[in-house]
Design an enzyme around this catalytic site. Sequence first.
Site, PDB file in Angstrom:
ATOM      1  N   ARG A 137      65.120  40.360  87.854  1.00  0.00           N
ATOM      2  CA  ARG A 137      64.918  38.916  87.702  1.00  0.00           C
ATOM      3  C   ARG A 137      65.805  38.092  88.622  1.00  0.00           C
ATOM      4  O   ARG A 137      65.483  36.944  88.919  1.00  0.00           O
ATOM      5  CB  ARG A 137      65.064  38.515  86.242  1.00  0.00           C
ATOM      6  CG  ARG A 137      63.855  39.017  85.421  1.00  0.00           C
ATOM      7  CD  ARG A 137      64.024  38.800  83.970  1.00  0.00           C
ATOM      8  NE  ARG A 137      65.062  39.694  83.493  1.00  0.00           N
ATOM      9  CZ  ARG A 137      65.217  40.075  82.252  1.00  0.00           C
ATOM     10  NH1 ARG A 137      64.411  39.617  81.331  1.00  0.00           N
ATOM     11  NH2 ARG A 137      66.182  40.893  81.911  1.00  0.00           N
ATOM     12  N   GLU A 154      73.999  46.914  77.866  1.00  0.00           N
ATOM     13  CA  GLU A 154      74.362  46.293  76.606  1.00  0.00           C
ATOM     14  C   GLU A 154      74.115  47.195  75.399  1.00  0.00           C
ATOM     15  O   GLU A 154      74.836  47.152  74.423  1.00  0.00           O
ATOM     16  CB  GLU A 154      73.577  44.985  76.389  1.00  0.00           C
ATOM     17  CG  GLU A 154      74.012  43.849  77.271  1.00  0.00           C
ATOM     18  CD  GLU A 154      73.350  43.861  78.646  1.00  0.00           C
ATOM     19  OE1 GLU A 154      72.573  44.786  78.960  1.00  0.00           O
ATOM     20  OE2 GLU A 154      73.635  42.941  79.429  1.00  0.00           O
TER      21      GLU A 154
END
Length: 180
Positions: free
Chosen positions: A66, A103
């Site tokens: 992104r 994460e």
Amino acid sequence: MSDERLCRVRDRVRPFPDFPEPGVLFRDISPLLKDPVAFKTLIDLLEDHVRASFPKIDFIVGLDSRGFLIGTPLAQRLGIGFVPVRKKGKLPGPTESISYNLEYGKAAELEVQSDAVEPGQKVVIVDDLLATGGTMRAACELLKRLKAEILECLVIIELKALKGSEKLNSIPFYSLLQYD
């Protein structure tokens, strides 16, 4: 910065509860990308920030994937080149690579072409979101190996509660939108 312009961008970020796992509130930029006026406003805001902050910059470095979506139009507006940092195995030729943790406990690797920047060239690293900071920190390490001067890490969205900017080891950081 115009509150109206910032609101136009913020209004196009959609929350998705419990994605990618229960308890996580995902901030989706897909509506922002679909709205040409809001997307132009986003790039305008980022361009204004970079121009006001850095009189000399050589490259925008975008993180897979992104970061490519905002980094390439930003670089084009600034009249400079774009350097991709990709997931391992996606770039031809000699590369520098680094492993890091995502994460949610998964291992990942990033890489950049070894000749992507020359020593001393000034870069701004961009991505859509900063959460725990692992991906951005890994990208910074790659660019430091190439002896680039990292002017700033720049994102659309910062999840402040996860304290990812603290992992950037005093590299300047800027986020357009912040969420707790």
